[in-house]
Design a protein around this motif. Structure first.
Motif, PDB file in Angstrom:
ATOM      1  N   GLU A 290     -65.951  25.433 -32.279  1.00  0.00           N
ATOM      2  CA  GLU A 290     -64.328  25.931 -32.212  1.00  0.00           C
ATOM      3  C   GLU A 290     -64.971  27.076 -33.286  1.00  0.00           C
ATOM      4  O   GLU A 290     -64.410  28.578 -33.044  1.00  0.00           O
ATOM      5  CB  GLU A 290     -63.564  25.208 -32.626  1.00  0.00           C
ATOM      6  CG  GLU A 290     -62.874  24.265 -32.155  1.00  0.00           C
ATOM      7  CD  GLU A 290     -61.820  23.119 -32.482  1.00  0.00           C
ATOM      8  OE1 GLU A 290     -61.056  22.581 -30.946  1.00  0.00           O
ATOM      9  OE2 GLU A 290     -61.851  23.044 -33.090  1.00  0.00           O
TER      10      GLU A 290
ATOM     11  N   GLU B 249     -75.170  18.885 -30.335  1.00  0.00           N
ATOM     12  CA  GLU B 249     -74.101  18.757 -29.958  1.00  0.00           C
ATOM     13  C   GLU B 249     -73.545  18.105 -31.115  1.00  0.00           C
ATOM     14  O   GLU B 249     -72.543  18.353 -30.945  1.00  0.00           O
ATOM     15  CB  GLU B 249     -74.012  17.280 -28.243  1.00  0.00           C
ATOM     16  CG  GLU B 249     -74.405  18.086 -27.441  1.00  0.00           C
ATOM     17  CD  GLU B 249     -76.291  17.960 -27.434  1.00  0.00           C
ATOM     18  OE1 GLU B 249     -76.552  17.490 -28.104  1.00  0.00           O
ATOM     19  OE2 GLU B 249     -76.939  18.328 -26.921  1.00  0.00           O
TER      20      GLU B 249
ATOM     21  N   GLY C  99     -59.594  20.363 -39.545  1.00  0.00           N
ATOM     22  CA  GLY C  99     -59.451  19.604 -37.780  1.00  0.00           C
ATOM     23  C   GLY C  99     -60.481  20.517 -36.832  1.00  0.00           C
ATOM     24  O   GLY C  99     -60.643  20.132 -36.342  1.00  0.00           O
TER      25      GLY C  99
ATOM     26  N   ALA D  42     -72.201  20.781 -33.093  1.00  0.00           N
ATOM     27  CA  ALA D  42     -70.652  21.656 -33.103  1.00  0.00           C
ATOM     28  C   ALA D  42     -69.499  20.440 -32.696  1.00  0.00           C
ATOM     29  O   ALA D  42     -68.609  20.898 -33.360  1.00  0.00           O
ATOM     30  CB  ALA D  42     -71.005  22.298 -31.028  1.00  0.00           C
ATOM     31  N   ARG D  43     -69.826  19.324 -32.947  1.00  0.00           N
ATOM     32  CA  ARG D  43     -68.021  17.997 -32.902  1.00  0.00           C
ATOM     33  C   ARG D  43     -68.267  18.180 -35.024  1.00  0.00           C
ATOM     34  O   ARG D  43     -66.656  17.264 -34.661  1.00  0.00           O
ATOM     35  CB  ARG D  43     -69.294  16.893 -32.359  1.00  0.00           C
ATOM     36  CG  ARG D  43     -69.207  17.299 -30.805  1.00  0.00           C
ATOM     37  CD  ARG D  43     -68.499  15.472 -30.962  1.00  0.00           C
ATOM     38  NE  ARG D  43     -70.104  15.014 -31.136  1.00  0.00           N
ATOM     39  CZ  ARG D  43     -70.977  14.630 -30.591  1.00  0.00           C
ATOM     40  NH1 ARG D  43     -71.362  14.655 -29.603  1.00  0.00           N
ATOM     41  NH2 ARG D  43     -72.049  14.236 -31.198  1.00  0.00           N
ATOM     42  N   LEU D  44     -68.695  18.751 -35.428  1.00  0.00           N
ATOM     43  CA  LEU D  44     -68.727  18.531 -36.776  1.00  0.00           C
ATOM     44  C   LEU D  44     -67.124  19.218 -37.101  1.00  0.00           C
ATOM     45  O   LEU D  44     -67.147  20.479 -36.963  1.00  0.00           O
ATOM     46  CB  LEU D  44     -69.775  19.218 -38.153  1.00  0.00           C
ATOM     47  CG  LEU D  44     -70.847  18.036 -38.192  1.00  0.00           C
ATOM     48  CD1 LEU D  44     -71.857  19.440 -38.671  1.00  0.00           C
ATOM     49  CD2 LEU D  44     -70.700  17.239 -38.803  1.00  0.00           C
ATOM     50  N   THR D  45     -66.227  18.171 -38.369  1.00  0.00           N
ATOM     51  CA  THR D  45     -64.861  19.123 -38.667  1.00  0.00           C
ATOM     52  C   THR D  45     -64.932  20.005 -39.295  1.00  0.00           C
ATOM     53  O   THR D  45     -65.666  18.846 -40.709  1.00  0.00           O
ATOM     54  CB  THR D  45     -63.865  18.275 -37.721  1.00  0.00           C
ATOM     55  OG1 THR D  45     -63.937  16.953 -38.943  1.00  0.00           O
ATOM     56  CG2 THR D  45     -63.348  18.350 -36.223  1.00  0.00           C
ATOM     57  N   ASP D  46     -63.791  20.828 -39.587  1.00  0.00           N
ATOM     58  CA  ASP D  46     -63.493  21.042 -41.812  1.00  0.00           C
ATOM     59  C   ASP D  46     -62.372  20.216 -41.024  1.00  0.00           C
ATOM     60  O   ASP D  46     -61.812  19.355 -40.986  1.00  0.00           O
ATOM     61  CB  ASP D  46     -63.083  22.144 -41.954  1.00  0.00           C
ATOM     62  CG  ASP D  46     -62.054  22.902 -41.174  1.00  0.00           C
ATOM     63  OD1 ASP D  46     -61.198  22.774 -40.212  1.00  0.00           O
ATOM     64  OD2 ASP D  46     -62.188  23.991 -40.390  1.00  0.00           O
TER      65      ASP D  46
ATOM     66  N   PHE E 204     -68.489  22.539 -44.044  1.00  0.00           N
ATOM     67  CA  PHE E 204     -68.633  21.060 -42.158  1.00  0.00           C
ATOM     68  C   PHE E 204     -69.622  20.107 -43.031  1.00  0.00           C
ATOM     69  O   PHE E 204     -68.946  19.368 -41.937  1.00  0.00           O
ATOM     70  CB  PHE E 204     -68.871  21.921 -40.797  1.00  0.00           C
ATOM     71  CG  PHE E 204     -68.212  23.247 -40.123  1.00  0.00           C
ATOM     72  CD1 PHE E 204     -66.950  22.689 -39.539  1.00  0.00           C
ATOM     73  CD2 PHE E 204     -68.444  24.703 -40.317  1.00  0.00           C
ATOM     74  CE1 PHE E 204     -65.763  23.611 -39.500  1.00  0.00           C
ATOM     75  CE2 PHE E 204     -67.489  25.380 -39.610  1.00  0.00           C
ATOM     76  CZ  PHE E 204     -66.436  25.433 -39.198  1.00  0.00           C
TER      77      PHE E 204
ATOM     78  N   SER F 237     -63.318  22.997 -35.533  1.00  0.00           N
ATOM     79  CA  SER F 237     -64.953  21.996 -35.297  1.00  0.00           C
ATOM     80  C   SER F 237     -65.748  22.816 -35.544  1.00  0.00           C
ATOM     81  O   SER F 237     -65.026  24.147 -35.719  1.00  0.00           O
ATOM     82  CB  SER F 237     -65.082  21.311 -34.210  1.00  0.00           C
ATOM     83  OG  SER F 237     -64.785  22.571 -32.403  1.00  0.00           O
ATOM     84  N   PHE F 238     -66.792  22.353 -36.059  1.00  0.00           N
ATOM     85  CA  PHE F 238     -68.038  24.236 -35.882  1.00  0.00           C
ATOM     86  C   PHE F 238     -68.449  24.338 -34.847  1.00  0.00           C
ATOM     87  O   PHE F 238     -68.089  26.358 -35.149  1.00  0.00           O
ATOM     88  CB  PHE F 238     -69.290  23.053 -36.427  1.00  0.00           C
ATOM     89  CG  PHE F 238     -70.181  24.383 -36.708  1.00  0.00           C
ATOM     90  CD1 PHE F 238     -70.430  25.435 -37.849  1.00  0.00           C
ATOM     91  CD2 PHE F 238     -71.644  24.075 -35.881  1.00  0.00           C
ATOM     92  CE1 PHE F 238     -71.099  26.143 -38.277  1.00  0.00           C
ATOM     93  CE2 PHE F 238     -72.351  25.975 -36.513  1.00  0.00           C
ATOM     94  CZ  PHE F 238     -72.270  26.767 -37.577  1.00  0.00           C
TER      95      PHE F 238
END
Length: 391
Positions: free
Chosen positions: A153, A138, A148, A141-145, A121, A150-151
């Motif tokens: 998810e 927040e 696509g 949590a929005r960071l994505t791999d 991430f 997210s952390f």
């Protein structure tokens, strides 16, 4: 070393070599299950905090605890020791102390932090940063791999509610001192075990170059606005800017759309920069950033520079380090250029680090190594340290 051998087949990377184990992916979840089973087999009670970090308690949880541990994730294609050695050594230290009949007088826990490397991430030490409030929940949590996901998810799929992410006052109250054992990640240690004095100031920056996507064969060189050109200049600028002990690395570069016969419309690259203190680190990044802006302008492109994570110079607790040195004897004390969860916690609680010798001097690569004898020496040193602190 028993423990490391048990997980040697988890997360092997057939393309890169070494291991690719990332926060809340299948391999890391398998390792979390392994840790939980190993801890419970020793009679430790395992809990998961609000940010997904694992805690294995020897006795009743409580404030002012002696805490040790590390992480189980890796960089892409990383070595076998970075992270897992500290977790295995912590469990083995419990075995050593139990065999002596030792019972801790202070609360005692082994912790496994999630996503320390930032290999999935993009932000290192996510578990400890969330715990201490060093990153907004927040934003984490929005960071994505790269796919696509997210952390948030990924955490939810692993049974951790991202709506509960954030500074964990209860967990912080539990930590009286934190001691992390880690393989040494350079050539600074010539004996089996040493102590850390400090961590270089370091951070990660994302450079996004925007140009004009076009046909590789039909577009004249004079008509191009190719973002790969200024991006490539950053790689060279990083090498030129890193002087007087500073380090600057471009380890990841992603063109969009990524076709062999396509001039990219944009290019993202990530810069890792480190130096002895904040001022020198910032100066290195500023020189590289100016070179990026100049190169982008010359090519008719635009560039956006984003700081994704940063940590100032960390000085570990001198009194805790001296106390441990009194237990271990005349062991070397050395700085490190590598970041760790202990470095994040150092701003909030007394922390220390033990290093185990790495004769290759290589880390974040398959050639990373520590002998069984040196790992065993690390376990003995950690057990003696924990006995002093918790006894």
């Amino acid at each position: 070393m028993t423990g490391l051998a048990d997980i040697a087949d988890v997360g092997r990377d057939p393309r890169r070599g070494g291991y690719s184990r990332h926060g809340f992916d299948r391999s890391e979840l398998e390792l979390r299950a392994w840790f939980t089973e190993e801890a419970q087999r020793r009679g430790l009670d395992v809990t998961v905090d609000r940010n997904g970090n694992l805690w294995a308690w020897w006795g009743t949880p409580g404030p002012d605890a002696v805490v040790t541990g590390s992480h189980l994730d890796s960089v892409p294609g990383g070595g076998a020791f970075d992270g897992p050695l500290g977790v295995v050594a912590s469990l083995r230290a419990v075995d050593v102390l139990r065999a002596k009949g030792f019972v801790p007088r202070r609360p005692f826990a082994v912790v496994v932090f999630v996503e320390e490397e930032g290999g999935r991430f993009g932000v290192a030490c996510l578990g400890s940063r969330l715990l201490t409030g060093a990153i907004a929940p927040e934003a984490a949590a929005r960071l994505t791999d790269q796919d696509g996901v997210s952390f948030g998810e990924a955490a939810l799929a692993a049974g951790v509610d991202p709506l509960r992410f954030g500074r964990d006052e209860e967990a912080l109250r539990h930590i009286g001192v934190f001691v992390e054992l880690h393989v040494e990640q350079g050539r600074g240690l010539t004996v089996p075990v040493g102590l850390a004095s400090s961590i270089l100031a370091h951070g990660r920056w994302r450079f996004t170059f925007s140009g004009e996507g076009n046909h590789a064969g039909a577009t004249l060189m004079t008509d191009r606005r190719d973002p790969m050109v200024p991006a490539s200049q950053v790689v060279l600028a990083a090498r030129r800017a890193a002087t007087d002990g500073a380090r600057a690395t471009v380890g990841r570069l992603v063109p969009n759309p990524g076709g062999t016969n396509v001039i990219p419309s944009s290019v993202d690259l990530w810069l890792d920069a480190r130096a002895a203190d904040d001022a020198r680190t910032r100066a290195v990044v500023e020189r590289i950033s100016q070179a990026a802006k100049d190169a982008a302008e010359e090519e008719g492109c635009a560039v956006r520079i984003t700081e994704e994570s940063y940590g100032d110079t960390v000085h570990f607790s001198p009194s805790l380090r001296d106390e441990i040195a009194g237990v271990l004897g005349d062991v070397p004390v050395l700085p490190t250029g590598a970041g760790h969860d202990a470095g994040i916690l150092a701003a909030h609680r007394p922390t220390a680090m033990l290093f185990v010798r790495n004769p290759t001097g290589v880390s974040h690569a398959p050639e990373e190594f520590a002998s069984d004898e040196d790992c065993a020496a690390g376990v003995v040193a950690l057990a003696a340290t924990l006995e002093r602190l918790a006894g």
